[in-house]
Design an enzyme around this catalytic site. Sequence first.
Site, PDB file in Angstrom:
ATOM      1  N   LYS A 146       0.843  -1.204   0.000  1.00 37.37           N
ATOM      2  CA  LYS A 146       0.000   0.000   0.000  1.00 37.37           C
ATOM      3  C   LYS A 146       0.882   1.260   0.000  1.00 37.37           C
ATOM      4  CE  LYS A 146      -4.103  -1.915   2.293  1.00 37.37           C
ATOM      5  NZ  LYS A 146      -5.007  -1.780   3.476  1.00 37.37           N
ATOM      6  N   THR A 161      -5.307  -6.930  10.587  1.00 38.92           N
ATOM      7  CA  THR A 161      -5.627  -5.641   9.942  1.00 38.92           C
ATOM      8  C   THR A 161      -5.141  -4.421  10.731  1.00 38.92           C
ATOM      9  OG1 THR A 161      -7.610  -6.668   9.033  1.00 38.92           O
ATOM     10  CG2 THR A 161      -7.559  -4.263   9.030  1.00 38.92           C
ATOM     11  N   ARG A 201       3.161  -5.979   9.669  1.00 33.82           N
ATOM     12  CA  ARG A 201       2.475  -4.855  10.334  1.00 33.82           C
ATOM     13  C   ARG A 201       2.990  -4.639  11.751  1.00 33.82           C
ATOM     14  NH1 ARG A 201      -3.239  -6.866   7.775  1.00 33.82           N
ATOM     15  NH2 ARG A 201      -3.291  -5.500   5.950  1.00 33.82           N
ATOM     16  N   ASN A 205      -1.877   0.334   6.975  1.00 38.22           N
ATOM     17  CA  ASN A 205      -1.358  -0.951   7.441  1.00 38.22           C
ATOM     18  C   ASN A 205      -0.463  -1.655   6.417  1.00 38.22           C
ATOM     19  OD1 ASN A 205      -3.427  -1.521   5.727  1.00 38.22           O
ATOM     20  ND2 ASN A 205      -4.700  -2.602   7.212  1.00 38.22           N
ATOM     21  N   HIS A 251      -1.948  -5.048   1.477  1.00 38.64           N
ATOM     22  CA  HIS A 251      -3.225  -5.739   1.291  1.00 38.64           C
ATOM     23  C   HIS A 251      -2.919  -7.187   0.920  1.00 38.64           C
ATOM     24  CE1 HIS A 251      -7.134  -6.946  -0.214  1.00 38.64           C
ATOM     25  NE2 HIS A 251      -6.483  -7.454  -1.245  1.00 38.64           N
TER      26      HIS A 251
HETATM   27  P1  GDP Z   1      -7.944  -6.236   5.466  1.00 40.60           P
HETATM   28  O1  GDP Z   1      -8.530  -7.357   4.663  1.00 40.60           O
HETATM   29  O2  GDP Z   1      -6.992  -6.740   6.526  1.00 40.60           O
HETATM   30  O3  GDP Z   1      -7.305  -5.166   4.609  1.00 40.60           O
HETATM   31  O4  GDP Z   1      -9.119  -5.511   6.259  1.00 40.60           O
HETATM   32  P2  GDP Z   1     -10.612  -5.048   5.848  1.00 40.60           P
HETATM   33  O5  GDP Z   1     -11.028  -5.639   4.527  1.00 40.60           O
HETATM   34  O6  GDP Z   1     -11.484  -5.295   7.006  1.00 40.60           O
HETATM   35  O7  GDP Z   1     -10.497  -3.455   5.709  1.00 40.60           O
HETATM   36  C1  GDP Z   1      -9.987  -2.855   4.559  1.00 40.60           C
HETATM   37  C2  GDP Z   1      -9.084  -1.706   4.961  1.00 40.60           C
HETATM   38  O8  GDP Z   1      -9.869  -0.661   5.574  1.00 40.60           O
HETATM   39  C3  GDP Z   1      -8.032  -2.027   6.014  1.00 40.60           C
HETATM   40  O9  GDP Z   1      -6.892  -2.658   5.464  1.00 40.60           O
HETATM   41  C4  GDP Z   1      -7.729  -0.639   6.584  1.00 40.60           C
HETATM   42  O10 GDP Z   1      -6.851   0.086   5.720  1.00 40.60           O
HETATM   43  C5  GDP Z   1      -9.099   0.031   6.557  1.00 40.60           C
HETATM   44  N1  GDP Z   1      -9.861  -0.091   7.824  1.00 40.60           N
HETATM   45  C6  GDP Z   1     -10.334  -1.238   8.370  1.00 40.60           C
HETATM   46  N2  GDP Z   1     -11.002  -0.986   9.512  1.00 40.60           N
HETATM   47  C7  GDP Z   1     -10.955   0.359   9.700  1.00 40.60           C
HETATM   48  C8  GDP Z   1     -11.471   1.255  10.725  1.00 40.60           C
HETATM   49  O11 GDP Z   1     -12.133   0.852  11.696  1.00 40.60           O
HETATM   50  N3  GDP Z   1     -11.213   2.588  10.573  1.00 40.60           N
HETATM   51  C9  GDP Z   1     -10.498   3.084   9.516  1.00 40.60           C
HETATM   52  N4  GDP Z   1     -10.300   4.410   9.462  1.00 40.60           N
HETATM   53  N5  GDP Z   1      -9.991   2.273   8.554  1.00 40.60           N
HETATM   54  C10 GDP Z   1     -10.217   0.933   8.638  1.00 40.60           C
END
Ligand code: GDP
Length: 194
Positions: free
Chosen positions: A14, A129, A140, A160, A163
């Site tokens: 990212k 995440t 991370r 983070n 992806h």
């Molecule tokens: P991943 O599969 O580990 O990337 O996680 P998700 O699909 O749940 O979320 C997608 C992306 O959204 C994450 O990698 C973070 O960059 C962002 N994100 C997830 N949860 C939050 C949150 O609660 N607040 C904010 N601001 N960003 C979030």
Amino acid sequence: MKHPKEELTFAMVKPDGVRKGLTGEIIKRFEQRDLKIVALEMFTPSVKQIDDHYPKDEAWIRRLGQKSLSTYEKYGIDPVKELGTADDLEIGKSVRKWLIDYMTSAPLVKMVVQGIHAVDVVRKIAGPTLPYKAEVGTIRGDFSIDSPLLANSEKRAVMNLIHASETPEEAAHEIEHWFGKIKLNEYKRFGVDE
Ligand code: GDP
């Protein structure tokens, strides 16, 4: 059925990973675990490409909103004071928009990774995440510490570094989305394939 060594996953460094100069370190961690990079490219994505990468269905957007709501509950913070609403869909939509802003803020490095349980192993090497929860030893956990509380208060996505696809089905979909019908590079890794 594919041979176990042929499982594929999709991973992407990212903007914060690229800007911190961690592209090489991230690739190294996959390679040192005997996973094989079979496609690799740095590129600058369009808003549409990122918008199409993240799911648009209501259930996924609500889940994203619920994550923020559970963080607020844990720390006794009023979501209405913080974001003007306690509705999971509304909050999810905001987070999704911040995610698009973040993912289009610098180049990305996309790759296809192949190997035994590639999907699960790449997620494990990446760590969970939320960086502040990630164990030392994960990408991370070693190079970031962001939290949803800080990110939401600054109206941006959690940064983070990477992806990685969550399931083999998601991996197939994301490889097709990001690489189209390209032929993956075939080679034998010393000590792994021979
Ligand atoms: P991943 O599969 O580990 O990337 O996680 P998700 O699909 O749940 O979320 C997608 C992306 O959204 C994450 O990698 C973070 O960059 C962002 N994100 C997830 N949860 C939050 C949150 O609660 N607040 C904010 N601001 N960003 C979030």
